[in-house]
Design a protein around this motif. Sequence first.
Motif, mmCIF file in Angstrom:
data_model
loop_
_atom_site.group_PDB
_atom_site.id
_atom_site.type_symbol
_atom_site.label_atom_id
_atom_site.label_comp_id
_atom_site.label_asym_id
_atom_site.label_seq_id
_atom_site.Cartn_x
_atom_site.Cartn_y
_atom_site.Cartn_z
ATOM 1 N N ASP A 1 -4.210 -4.585 3.726
ATOM 2 C CA ASP A 1 -4.764 -3.755 4.814
ATOM 3 C C ASP A 1 -4.430 -2.279 4.586
ATOM 4 N N GLY A 2 -3.214 -2.027 4.110
ATOM 5 C CA GLY A 2 -2.791 -0.642 3.838
ATOM 6 C C GLY A 2 -3.696 -0.008 2.785
ATOM 7 N N ALA A 3 -4.025 -0.789 1.743
ATOM 8 C CA ALA A 3 -4.864 -0.253 0.658
ATOM 9 C C ALA A 3 -6.279 0.041 1.161
ATOM 10 N N VAL A 4 -6.793 -0.837 2.044
ATOM 11 C CA VAL A 4 -8.146 -0.608 2.589
ATOM 12 C C VAL A 4 -8.155 0.694 3.396
ATOM 13 N N LEU A 5 -7.135 0.848 4.225
ATOM 14 C CA LEU A 5 -7.059 2.052 5.064
ATOM 15 C C LEU A 5 -6.893 3.310 4.190
ATOM 16 N N SER B 1 3.599 4.722 -6.293
ATOM 17 C CA SER B 1 2.829 5.364 -7.360
ATOM 18 C C SER B 1 1.862 6.364 -6.723
ATOM 19 N N PRO B 2 1.295 7.290 -7.516
ATOM 20 C CA PRO B 2 0.489 8.374 -6.930
ATOM 21 C C PRO B 2 -0.802 7.878 -6.275
ATOM 22 N N GLU B 3 -1.216 8.617 -5.248
ATOM 23 C CA GLU B 3 -2.512 8.342 -4.592
ATOM 24 C C GLU B 3 -3.245 9.653 -4.354
ATOM 25 N N GLY B 4 -4.303 9.580 -3.526
ATOM 26 C CA GLY B 4 -5.042 10.804 -3.164
ATOM 27 C C GLY B 4 -5.765 11.418 -4.355
ATOM 28 N N VAL C 1 -3.214 -0.246 -7.638
ATOM 29 C CA VAL C 1 -1.843 -0.197 -8.181
ATOM 30 C C VAL C 1 -0.822 -0.146 -7.030
ATOM 31 N N LEU C 2 -1.159 0.643 -5.998
ATOM 32 C CA LEU C 2 -0.222 0.775 -4.862
ATOM 33 C C LEU C 2 -0.020 -0.551 -4.131
ATOM 34 N N LEU D 1 4.437 -4.396 -2.772
ATOM 35 C CA LEU D 1 5.020 -5.748 -2.754
ATOM 36 C C LEU D 1 6.235 -5.846 -3.677
ATOM 37 N N SER D 2 6.589 -4.725 -4.311
ATOM 38 C CA SER D 2 7.680 -4.768 -5.299
ATOM 39 C C SER D 2 9.045 -4.623 -4.622
ATOM 40 N N ASP D 3 10.075 -5.143 -5.305
ATOM 41 C CA ASP D 3 11.444 -4.988 -4.803
ATOM 42 C C ASP D 3 11.837 -3.515 -4.779
ATOM 43 N N GLU D 4 11.367 -2.769 -5.785
ATOM 44 C CA GLU D 4 11.736 -1.341 -5.857
ATOM 45 C C GLU D 4 11.314 -0.607 -4.586
#
Length: 365
Positions: A190-194, A249-252, A341-342, A347-350
């Motif tokens: 959902d976050g990625a869609v938004l 990781s980068p976005e925008g 990628v985001l 979902l990563s532990d990092e």
Amino acid sequence: MTAATMQVSQKDFEKAQEQLKLLKKDPGNETKLKLYALFKQATEGPCNAPKPGMLDFVKKAKWDAWNSLGNLSQDNARQKYAELVSSLVSAESASQKKDASPEEGRHDGYETLIVTTKNNITKIMFNRPDRKNAINHQMYREIIKALEEAGKNDSTIAVITGNGDYYSSGNDLNNFANIQPGEMEKMAKDGAVLLKDFVGHFIDFPKPLIAVVNGPAIGICVTVLGLCDIVYASDRATFHSPFSQLGQSPEGCSSYLFPKIMGLAKASEMLLFNKKLTAAEACAQGLVTEVFPDNSFQKEVWARLEAYASLPKNSLAVSKQLLRSMEKEKLHAVNSKECEVLTERWLSDECANAIVSFFQKKSKL
Ligand SMILES: CCCCC/C=C/CC(=O)SCCNC(=O)CCNC(=O)[C@H](O)C(C)(C)COP(=O)(O)OP(=O)(O)OC[C@H]1O[C@@H](n2cnc3c(N)ncnc32)[C@H](O)[C@@H]1OP(=O)(O)O
């Protein structure tokens, strides 16, 4: 003066004393001295007190004010006192009404933004100053709505800015809080869609879009600056994209636009190694168009924007679209890839560890 007038005047005088106590704003020393003098004249008659010494400044000022009323009658002093208080009450209530009335040209339906259209400019102002204008889900949706409105309305240009000391501290980390283990994947999807929709609206925005960066900027609000046509910054602004620090990781579209704007090495320092830029550095690297001293920032920038906004609207729109059109398809593809990628990163532990660390220690970047 008749007995009836005197009675009204005495009544008004007493009422005025009560009203004076209710004033919220200090009327200032000059007015306070006038009130003092009129009160003394009204209750005791002409000044009969010995003149205070020159160095007793406060008593001397009060004495001078009272003495300056000479032989003014007690009735007249009461009347003048009541009139002065009444004018103070009216001025205060007018200014309260003005403060309470909606800002001229303000758009309805926003809680996290202040959106106004005035002088051919639609201003979209992040308005969560107590959270450093962190962008929560509602704010992402409201920014999308505001960009849609601004793209279609009569304004010539749109401006994005922040209310308070920050431009924006980026994604609200509460967007990742309180997620049950079984809901992580849904949250990420959902976050990625938004996010994709949010960035897509910057890519497609049809008019000149200007960022007025009034203070520090972090994360997503820095990366989308590459999609703005002009970026004006206060010299108090800083630019920080701490993605690896947050396990993200980068976005925008910054993974594509930042290397184009500032060269690969400088973009890598920002996007891989969390380097925070000053406004002057961001300007030297081409992310910021011009830097202004903070004390004259608003005045200088808005004067300039008002001049820009008086230029022919359609010419500006088609020219902006020409400048961006060659890249549009590419930018949408970059946006999709970055969101993909985001989704994995979230979902990563990092990433989980970085968010937990922010909330546990309230660690500052
Ligand atoms: C749909 C999802 C899309 C996701 C897209 C992804 C985007 C990536 C990014 O944007 S990464 C950037 C994320 N931002 C941060 O990591 C910043 C976190 N905040 C801080 O480091 C600091 O708060 C600060 C440096 C911005 C300001 O520090 P300062 O000491 O001056 O002020 P406070 O920390 O006391 O801040 C006041 C209160 O505001 C809360 N707050 C500020 N920013 C955020 C934020 N981004 N998320 C959540 N909360 C934030 C802060 O916690 C304080 O709250 P408190 O009063 O309750 O303690």
